[in-house]
Enzyme design. Structure first.
Site, PDB file in Angstrom:
ATOM      1  N   LEU A 147       0.858  -1.170  -0.258  1.00 28.48           N
ATOM      2  CA  LEU A 147       0.225  -0.151  -0.347  1.00 28.48           C
ATOM      3  C   LEU A 147       1.025   1.170   0.117  1.00 28.48           C
ATOM      4  O   LEU A 147       1.717   1.373   0.603  1.00 28.48           O
ATOM      5  CB  LEU A 147      -1.377   0.000   1.299  1.00 28.48           C
ATOM      6  CG  LEU A 147      -2.117  -1.083   1.336  1.00 28.48           C
ATOM      7  CD1 LEU A 147      -2.832  -1.296   2.996  1.00 28.48           C
ATOM      8  CD2 LEU A 147      -2.644  -0.786  -0.179  1.00 28.48           C
ATOM      9  N   ASP A 148       0.009   2.173  -0.854  1.00 23.48           N
ATOM     10  CA  ASP A 148       1.188   3.694  -0.480  1.00 23.48           C
ATOM     11  C   ASP A 148       1.667   4.086   1.335  1.00 23.48           C
ATOM     12  O   ASP A 148       0.646   3.980   1.816  1.00 23.48           O
ATOM     13  CB  ASP A 148       0.496   4.660  -1.381  1.00 23.48           C
ATOM     14  CG  ASP A 148       0.346   4.743  -3.327  1.00 23.48           C
ATOM     15  OD1 ASP A 148       1.503   3.671  -3.149  1.00 23.48           O
ATOM     16  OD2 ASP A 148      -0.494   5.091  -3.671  1.00 23.48           O
ATOM     17  N   LYS A 149       2.349   4.654   1.046  1.00 27.91           N
ATOM     18  CA  LYS A 149       2.245   4.939   2.181  1.00 27.91           C
ATOM     19  C   LYS A 149       1.125   6.098   3.438  1.00 27.91           C
ATOM     20  O   LYS A 149       1.322   5.452   4.126  1.00 27.91           O
ATOM     21  CB  LYS A 149       3.786   6.075   2.449  1.00 27.91           C
ATOM     22  CG  LYS A 149       4.494   6.470   4.396  1.00 27.91           C
ATOM     23  CD  LYS A 149       5.926   7.463   4.091  1.00 27.91           C
ATOM     24  CE  LYS A 149       6.196   8.190   4.883  1.00 27.91           C
ATOM     25  NZ  LYS A 149       6.916   9.208   5.291  1.00 27.91           N
ATOM     26  N   THR A 151      -2.034   5.515   2.535  1.00 31.99           N
ATOM     27  CA  THR A 151      -3.081   5.181   2.376  1.00 31.99           C
ATOM     28  C   THR A 151      -2.734   3.602   3.252  1.00 31.99           C
ATOM     29  O   THR A 151      -2.545   3.473   3.908  1.00 31.99           O
ATOM     30  CB  THR A 151      -3.171   4.085   1.084  1.00 31.99           C
ATOM     31  OG1 THR A 151      -3.395   4.554  -0.456  1.00 31.99           O
ATOM     32  CG2 THR A 151      -4.388   3.430   0.946  1.00 31.99           C
ATOM     33  N   ARG A 250      -5.406   7.039  -7.477  1.00 30.65           N
ATOM     34  CA  ARG A 250      -5.357   8.244  -7.439  1.00 30.65           C
ATOM     35  C   ARG A 250      -4.877   9.147  -9.533  1.00 30.65           C
ATOM     36  O   ARG A 250      -5.620  10.007  -9.263  1.00 30.65           O
ATOM     37  CB  ARG A 250      -3.606   7.908  -6.907  1.00 30.65           C
ATOM     38  CG  ARG A 250      -3.848   8.027  -5.241  1.00 30.65           C
ATOM     39  CD  ARG A 250      -2.452   7.405  -4.517  1.00 30.65           C
ATOM     40  NE  ARG A 250      -2.104   9.062  -4.766  1.00 30.65           N
ATOM     41  CZ  ARG A 250      -0.586   9.264  -4.291  1.00 30.65           C
ATOM     42  NH1 ARG A 250       0.417   7.719  -4.005  1.00 30.65           N
ATOM     43  NH2 ARG A 250      -0.038  10.386  -3.528  1.00 30.65           N
TER      44      ARG A 250
END
Length: 358
Positions: A147-149, A151, A250
């Site tokens: 997961l993105d930082k 998110t 995104r």
């Protein structure tokens, strides 16, 4: 003296080179190939190559760790960098993130701001906390996806090599259902849409930023369904990635004119709302559904972080009835055109507030 390893059930059918990558990451592929060519790599006494398959119960013989012969000389083996010992506070923090634990899987609710893996100037990450999540398993868990930082939400960890391979295949073949919640700025044109816009690396960003690239981008598809609206100001949306491109949700949200709230990287100033709404990212991995190695299904949900829950309350949205039934891969109704948004429902008027949970 040579070392011997008995192949475990989790490694049944694995290639020799992949066994080394899994269990002896400090040994390079070139070194494995050299050992095979010189007859130093053997299974049950027979010579093997890097591409040969291993079976449970076989005995793999590996040269000694101290030195490695190279053209008559001896080269010191590369030392394995020891992992940092975690503090009691870090262990407590990591274990407090766990929302599901079973034989094959461990699921955590990743908080926003915590990276999944380390990198340049990133020293705090989930990967660095895995020693705290071993519990009664034979080895520490393995990351299956990322997961993105910024998110938050569901992050799956495999508790064995066998489970990691199984889950990895499920993600690769899109046999998983990943459902996200997001708050977007603006007014989505459709209640139910399939976004089919190819994505590629944006030139001049060093690969740090993606963009819609009709010419050279890779296929990227996302399903967006509106849960509720706050006039033209914002909407509470369920997002389902049908492919796994970097920053896909995104990029698609921003490209369709409704950036995710807090995502200044892709939405610019339009991604921020006034009235005290948090500037943090409002993208949350709410639910994950996939099969288990021994049969059955893992279906787990992660609660919202505080800033996201506060924003929903501020905008008059309710998360209580927001879990929509899992939808088919394509919206019902007119067949979507390639690389455009397509509607599954029609007739919603601009600014109309949609009833919750429908």
């Amino acid at each position: 003296m040579s070392r011997e390893f008995t192949i475990a059930a989790d490694d049944d059918g694995i290639r020799v080179d992949r066994w080394f990558k899994r269990h002896m990451a400090d040994v390079s592929f070139n070194l494995v190939s050299r050992w095979a060519r010189t007859g130093q790599l053997r299974v049950d006494g027979a010579r093997v190559g890097p591409g040969d398959r291993l079976a449970e119960g076989q005995v793999l013989r590996v040269p000694p760790a101290e030195t490695v012969p190279v053209d008559g000389a001896k080269l010191a083996a590369r030392p394995v960098k020891p992992r940092r010992e975690l503090s009691p506070e870090e262990i407590e923090f990591a274990q407090g993130l766990v929302i599901h634990k079973s034989k094959h899987a461990l699921v955590i609710n990743k908080p926003p701001g915590l990276a999944t893996q380390g990198g340049t100037k990133t020293t705090e990450h989930v990967d660095g906390l895995l020693d705290a999540l071993q519990f009664e398993a034979e080895s520490r868990p393995k990351l299956v996806h990322r997961l993105d930082k910024d998110t938050s939400g569901v992050l799956l960890l495999a508790r064995s090599a066998r489970a990691a391979a199984y889950f990895g295949k499920s993600f690769a073949t899109r046999d998983t259902k990943k459902l996200y919640w997001a708050v977007v700025a603006g007014h989505p044109k459709l209640d139910d849409a399939l976004i089919d816009l190819p994505i590629g690396k944006q030139p001049g960003t060093g690969g740090e930023k993606m963009h819609v690239d009709e010419e050279a981008g890779l296929v990227a598809k996302s399903r967006f369904r509106v849960i509720d609206r706050a006039s033209d100001k914002a909407a509470f949306v369920e997002m389902q990635p049908m492919t796994g491109r970097t920053h896909q949700l995104r990029v698609h949200a921003a490209a369709t004119g409704t950036p995710i709230v807090g995502d200044g990287k892709y939405g610019g100033t339009e991604a921020f709302l006034t009235g005290g709404v948090s500037r943090k990212m409002h993208l949350h991995a709410r639910r994950l559904v996939l099969g288990l190695p021994d049969g059955g299904t893992l279906d787990v949900k992660a609660d919202l972080p505080a800033h996201f829950a506060d924003t929903l309350k501020m905008l008059g949205f309710s998360p209580e009835d927001a879990d929509l039934p899992i939808a088919p891969d394509k919206p019902e109704g007119p067949k979507p055109k390639r690389r455009r948004m397509s509607s599954a429902t029609s007739g919603n008027r601009r600014g109309e507030r949609r009833s919750r949970g429908k």
